[in-house]
Each structure stands twice: as structure tokens, then as C-alpha cells.
Design a protein around this motif. Structure first.
Motif, PDB file in Angstrom:
ATOM      1  N   ARG A   1     -18.698  53.668   5.469  1.00 38.84           N
ATOM      2  CA  ARG A   1     -18.596  52.407   6.202  1.00 38.84           C
ATOM      3  C   ARG A   1     -17.914  51.315   5.383  1.00 38.84           C
ATOM      4  O   ARG A   1     -17.192  50.475   5.922  1.00 38.84           O
TER       5      ARG A   1
ATOM      6  N   VAL B   1     -14.242  51.889   5.783  1.00 39.36           N
ATOM      7  CA  VAL B   1     -13.815  51.592   7.158  1.00 39.36           C
ATOM      8  C   VAL B   1     -13.660  50.086   7.345  1.00 39.36           C
ATOM      9  O   VAL B   1     -12.684  49.610   7.930  1.00 39.36           O
ATOM     10  N   ARG B   2     -14.630  49.333   6.816  1.00 36.74           N
ATOM     11  CA  ARG B   2     -14.560  47.866   6.924  1.00 36.74           C
ATOM     12  C   ARG B   2     -13.278  47.335   6.275  1.00 36.74           C
ATOM     13  O   ARG B   2     -12.590  46.476   6.821  1.00 36.74           O
TER      14      ARG B   2
ATOM     15  N   VAL C   1     -10.503  49.090   5.700  1.00 34.74           N
ATOM     16  CA  VAL C   1      -9.323  49.538   6.461  1.00 34.74           C
ATOM     17  C   VAL C   1      -9.073  48.566   7.604  1.00 34.74           C
ATOM     18  O   VAL C   1      -7.919  48.225   7.916  1.00 34.74           O
ATOM     19  N   TYR C   2     -10.152  48.071   8.189  1.00 32.54           N
ATOM     20  CA  TYR C   2      -9.982  47.084   9.265  1.00 32.54           C
ATOM     21  C   TYR C   2      -9.246  45.852   8.739  1.00 32.54           C
ATOM     22  O   TYR C   2      -8.290  45.386   9.354  1.00 32.54           O
ATOM     23  N   PHE C   3      -9.675  45.354   7.583  1.00 32.41           N
ATOM     24  CA  PHE C   3      -9.075  44.104   7.103  1.00 32.41           C
ATOM     25  C   PHE C   3      -7.667  44.296   6.564  1.00 32.41           C
ATOM     26  O   PHE C   3      -6.817  43.431   6.735  1.00 32.41           O
TER      27      PHE C   3
ATOM     28  N   GLY D   1      -5.598  47.220   7.113  1.00 34.82           N
ATOM     29  CA  GLY D   1      -4.716  47.965   8.001  1.00 34.82           C
ATOM     30  C   GLY D   1      -4.581  47.349   9.372  1.00 34.82           C
ATOM     31  O   GLY D   1      -3.485  46.954   9.794  1.00 34.82           O
ATOM     32  N   VAL D   2      -5.708  47.244  10.073  1.00 36.79           N
ATOM     33  CA  VAL D   2      -5.651  46.793  11.471  1.00 36.79           C
ATOM     34  C   VAL D   2      -5.115  45.371  11.557  1.00 36.79           C
ATOM     35  O   VAL D   2      -4.310  45.054  12.436  1.00 36.79           O
TER      36      VAL D   2
ATOM     37  N   ALA E   1      -4.421  53.094   4.566  1.00 38.48           N
ATOM     38  CA  ALA E   1      -3.726  52.285   5.581  1.00 38.48           C
ATOM     39  C   ALA E   1      -2.207  52.361   5.444  1.00 38.48           C
ATOM     40  O   ALA E   1      -1.487  52.355   6.438  1.00 38.48           O
TER      41      ALA E   1
ATOM     42  N   ILE F   1      -0.225  55.157   7.313  1.00 34.41           N
ATOM     43  CA  ILE F   1      -0.364  54.975   8.764  1.00 34.41           C
ATOM     44  C   ILE F   1       0.551  53.852   9.220  1.00 34.41           C
ATOM     45  O   ILE F   1       1.287  53.981  10.214  1.00 34.41           O
ATOM     46  N   LEU F   2       0.548  52.756   8.466  1.00 33.50           N
ATOM     47  CA  LEU F   2       1.416  51.632   8.824  1.00 33.50           C
ATOM     48  C   LEU F   2       2.885  52.037   8.739  1.00 33.50           C
ATOM     49  O   LEU F   2       3.698  51.656   9.586  1.00 33.50           O
TER      50      LEU F   2
ATOM     51  N   LEU G   1       3.855  54.119  11.731  1.00 33.93           N
ATOM     52  CA  LEU G   1       4.004  53.254  12.908  1.00 33.93           C
ATOM     53  C   LEU G   1       5.302  52.457  12.812  1.00 33.93           C
ATOM     54  O   LEU G   1       6.008  52.271  13.806  1.00 33.93           O
TER      55      LEU G   1
END
Lengths: 200, 268
Positions: free
Chosen positions: B50, B53-54, B56-58, B60-61, B162, B165-166, B169
Motif C-alpha cells: 500500500r 501504491v500511494r 505511484v498515485y502521487f 504516476g497518476v 511509474a 508506464i508513462l 502512454l
């Protein structure tokens, strides 16, 4: 386990990334088209391979049937030894002809296979005997110039080689009278053609 | 008298240059040591995914918008410029090859890494630097929680995950941008656009190599951002300087690494 919106977003992010990679592989790359499965290897010797590179396509009748896997130099015969990986689905006769072609005027070079009529088939590790080298443009041009120079009977002796070539190209093999006769002949032929009545 | 003054100033300049040089070497060594420490103490990340994941959110997303929009424009510009040149040779169908190869091999990984350093790298540096300045990291150590395992390692792995993946994309959206300019706008044949592209973009030698590049850039950018933050003087000025250094160092390292990796990948 407690779920949160962050997990959802990261999940979407990773899924998007995988989708992009799949899209790159399928739509942009040639993972689907160049998927040559099991192959067998044959070799062919060339005196000159020109600009042939490893991974260049091997085509037969214009269809890609394999790839060039390796190019080596044989120090005993002073020839290039090219290994071709050909798809197992396509079996060629023993007397298949391998030549190096160029795609377009300035395009990449590839190997063209022209099947022969032999009943025996090429096996893994066999050697293609009949080969044709790559066409080297410079060689062709110089050959053409030499032939041209030899054709002209009275090429004037000059000191420089360049000027003699220019003279050879400049010398017109057709003099004025020949040209006139040819034009007349063609003219008459045209007239008779037109004069002939057209069958109804 | 004047001569001796000149001499002392020359010596001082030389000493400055030398001390700066040794400072750089020292920082490089410390960065490498921190990298080793992070890799060794990343067991915590495996036990508690977790945390990663947190992050990756900040990293990557939250970087998605800038990456996607710039990819779209980069692809469109490549399409326009490529058409302009290729048209002279009567081979405007090769525009797909040009756009896809330049994106997948070079622009995708490199521009993603540069944008990542500006968008996510600075955030990592500022966050860690401020945590250090407000003594949150020391407090963690007091409570027998390793800040390297709890704060640094998740950010490192998030960056490494990240970045590819970026980059993938970026390439895909860039190709779509190029397609949009070439096919509906200019009128290149769609079939020729895709088929020529597929004929010359190799899955292993172009796409996988590009992805490998972006993984390497991910490691480099994140480790630089983390190190600068962890090493920042615990003042407002120190954190701001560290943030600047993150962008400058990451950009230089990414472009230098790109040259080295490309020269390995292209066998002349």
C-alpha cells in the motif's frame, strides 16, 4: 483490506500503461506480422553483399518468408557467408536461386529466393549454391562508361581519362543523314497507316 | 606586492574549483550509498505494498495530464514537420515510420523523464527535504522506524514503476497525435501510414529497448530526487536549492545516459 480511491486510480493507471504497451506492440510494432515461428537455417555465399544487414527480410515472390540471421566473412574463399532463417512452413527446392535485391532505388536490401525445379528440398544447414551478388551502382556506371568508350571508333587521344570519357559520351553515333532517312521512313509508314481504309 | 595578491587570488580560484570538484565526487558516492541502502531496505515495501501504491498515485497518476497533453502535441508537431520534409522526396507515407520510430526510440523515454523530473522529482525532493527540516525523519528514527524503509524506498519503487508506464502512454498518444495530423488533416493514406510503420518498428529492438531506457531513467531520476531531498540543508533556502538541483542534475543525467544507452543499442 480497506479500499480507497487511490487504489482505483493506480489500478486505472497501470491498466492504461499495459494497454499502451499492447497497442505499441500490435498497432505500431510488428509483433503480429513478423511472428515467424519455427525456422530452419540455410547459408548462401556471395562475392559481394552490398549493404545487406542482419535482420534484413528474405522474400520469395515478394512475400517475407524469413530473415537474415547472420553475416560472416569466410577468410579462405574471401566470400560473405549469409545465414538465412526461413520459416518452417515454406520448403524450397535444392536448386533455389538466392539473389540480393534493393527495394526501390535507394531502399533497403533484401534477399530474394526464386524456387527451382528440383525434387530434393533444402534442409536445415544446407547451402544454396546458386547466388547472385548485390548490384553495386558504381560498378555498373563505370562498366557502362567503358563500354561506351569502346563503342566509339575514333575517340580522339587525350591525356586525361575524364575528358576521354566525356568525349565518348559526347560523340553522337548517329550522323545527320541517318537521322533524316529514319525520319522519312517513319513518316511514310505513318502516312500509309493512316491512308488504309478502316474496316466498317 | 601586486604580484603576490594576484598569486593568492589565483590560488583561491584553483582551490574553489578543486573543492567543488571533490564535493561533486563526494555527493556521487553518497548518492550511490543511499541507492544501495534503499535497495537493501525495500523489504518493507514488499510487506506493505500500500505504501508503494500511494506513491505511484502521487508520482504516476498525477503526472498523467502533463505527459499525455505534451505527448499529443509532440506527436502532432512531428507529423507536421516530417510531412514538410518527406513531401520533397515524394514519400509522405513514411511519415508514420518517422513519428513512431522517433517517439519509441528517443523522444518517448527522454521527454517523459524530463517532464517526470520537473513534475514528480521536484515534489519528492521538496517533500523529503521539508520532512527533514521539520525533523519528522529524526522523529521516525526515535520511534525505531527506519525513514529509509518507510519514506524513501516506497518513493523510489513508485518512480521506477511509474516511469515505463508513462513512457509507453507517451509513445502511444504521440503516435495517435501524429496519425491525427497525417491522415485526417493532411490526407496521407491511413493503410500506408500504419503498414509502413508496422514494417519498420521492431518489437524487440525498438519498443523493448525504449522501455528499458525508461526504466533506467526512472531509477536515475528518482534516486537523484530522493538523494537531493535527503541531503538538503534543513532550511527554506536549502530545500529550494535542492529542488533546483534535482531538475538540473536529472536533466543532464537523463540526456547523458540516453547517449550511452543508445550507443549500446545501435550496433554500427
Amino acid at each position: 483490506m480497506e479500499r480507497s480511491t487511490i487504489d482505483l486510480w493506480v489500478g486505472i493507471f497501470v491498466a492504461l500503461g499495459v494497454a499502451a504497451l499492447l497497442g505499441l506492440a500490435m498497432k505500431v510494432g510488428n509483433l503480429t506480422t513478423s511472428n515467424i515461428g519455427a525456422t530452419y537455417t540455410v547459408t548462401a555465399n556471395f562475392e559481394n553483399i552490398g549493404g545487406l544487414k542482419p535482420r534484413a527480410p528474405v522474400k520469395s515472390a515478394g512475400v517475407v518468408v524469413g530473415r537474415v540471421s547472420e553475416i560472416k566473412f569466410d577468410a579462405t574463399t574471401f566470400e560473405a557467408v549469409v545465414s538465412l532463417s526461413v520459416d518452417k512452413r515454406y520448403v524450397f527446392p535444392k536448386d533455389t536461386f538466392a539473389s540480393i535485391f534493393t527495394a526501390g532505388l535507394l531502399g533497403e536490401q533484401y534477399i530474394g529466393l526464386e524456387a527451382g525445379g528440383d525434387d530434393a528440398k533444402l534442409q536445415n544447414g544446407d547451402k544454396i549454391i546458386k547466388t547472385q551478388d548485390a548490384v553495386v551502382l558504381e560498378k555498373m556506371i563505370s562498366q557502362f562508361l567503358y563500354n561506351k568508350a569502346a563503342e566509339t571508333p575514333k575517340a580522339p587521344e587525350t591525356s586525361g581519362s575524364t575528358s576521354s570519357v566525356v568525349d565518348a559520351l559526347g560523340a553522337n553515333p548517329l550522323d545527320n543523314t541517318t537521322v533524316n532517312t529514319t525520319i522519312n521512313t517513319l513518316d511514310n509508314k505513318g502516312k500509309t497507316d493512316i491512308a488504309q481504309p478502316v474496316a466498317p | 606586492m601586486i604580484r603576490s595578491k594576484l598569486l593568492t587570488s589565483a590560488i583561491r580560484t584553483l582551490r574553489n574549483i578543486g573543492s567543488r570538484f571533490t564535493e561533486r565526487i563526494w555527493r556521487m558516492g553518497a548518492g550511490a550509498r543511499l541507492f544501495g541502502l534503499i535497495v537493501v531496505s525495500s523489504g518493507e515495501c514488499l510487506r506493505r505494498p500500500r505504501l508503494v501504491v500511494r506513491e505511484v498515485y502521487f508520482t504516476g497518476v498525477m503526472s498523467l495530464i502533463i505527459i499525455l497533453v505534451s505527448a499529443f502535441f509532440v506527436g502532432m508537431v512531428l507529423g507536421l514537420q516530417g510531412y514538410n520534409t518527406l513531401q520533397t522526396y515524394g514519400s509522405s507515407e513514411a511519415i508514420g515510420v518517422l513519428v513512431a520510430l522517433s517517439l519509441v526510440r528517443e523522444l518517448g523515454p527522454v521527454i517523459t523523464a524530463l517532464l517526470f523530473a520537473g513534475r514528480a522529482g521536484t515534489a519528492i525532493t521538496a517533500e523529503i527535504g521539508l520532512m527533514k527540516a521539520t525533523e519528522q525523519l529524526s522523529a521516525m528514527e526515535m520511534m525505531a522506524v527506519s525513514p529509509i524503509a518507510r519514506v524513501l524506498a516506497p518513493r523510489f519503487w513508485a518512480g521506477v514503476i511509474a516511469m515505463p508506464i508513462l513512457a509507453a502512454l507517451f509513445c502511444m498518444v504521440g503516435v495517435l497525435g501524429g496519425y491525427l495530423v497525417a491522415v485526417p488533416l493532411i490526407g496521407v493514406d491511413a493503410g500506408a501510414f500504419w503498414s509502413q510503420m508496422q514494417a519498420s518498428v521492431d518489437w524487440q529492438h525498438d519498443i523493448l529497448n525504449g522501455m528499458f531506457k525508461s526504466v533506467v531513467f526512472g531509477v536515475a531520476c528518482t534516486i537523484i530526487a530522493i538523494f537531493e531531498g535527503y541531503d538538503a540543508p534543513p532550511t527554506a533556502e536549502g530545500v529550494s536549492r535542492a529542488t533546483t538541483r534535482t531538475v538540473v542534475t536529472s536533466s543532464l543525467v537523463v540526456l547523458g545516459l540516453d547517449f550511452i544507452l543508445t550507443s549500446f543499442m545501435i550496433n554500427i
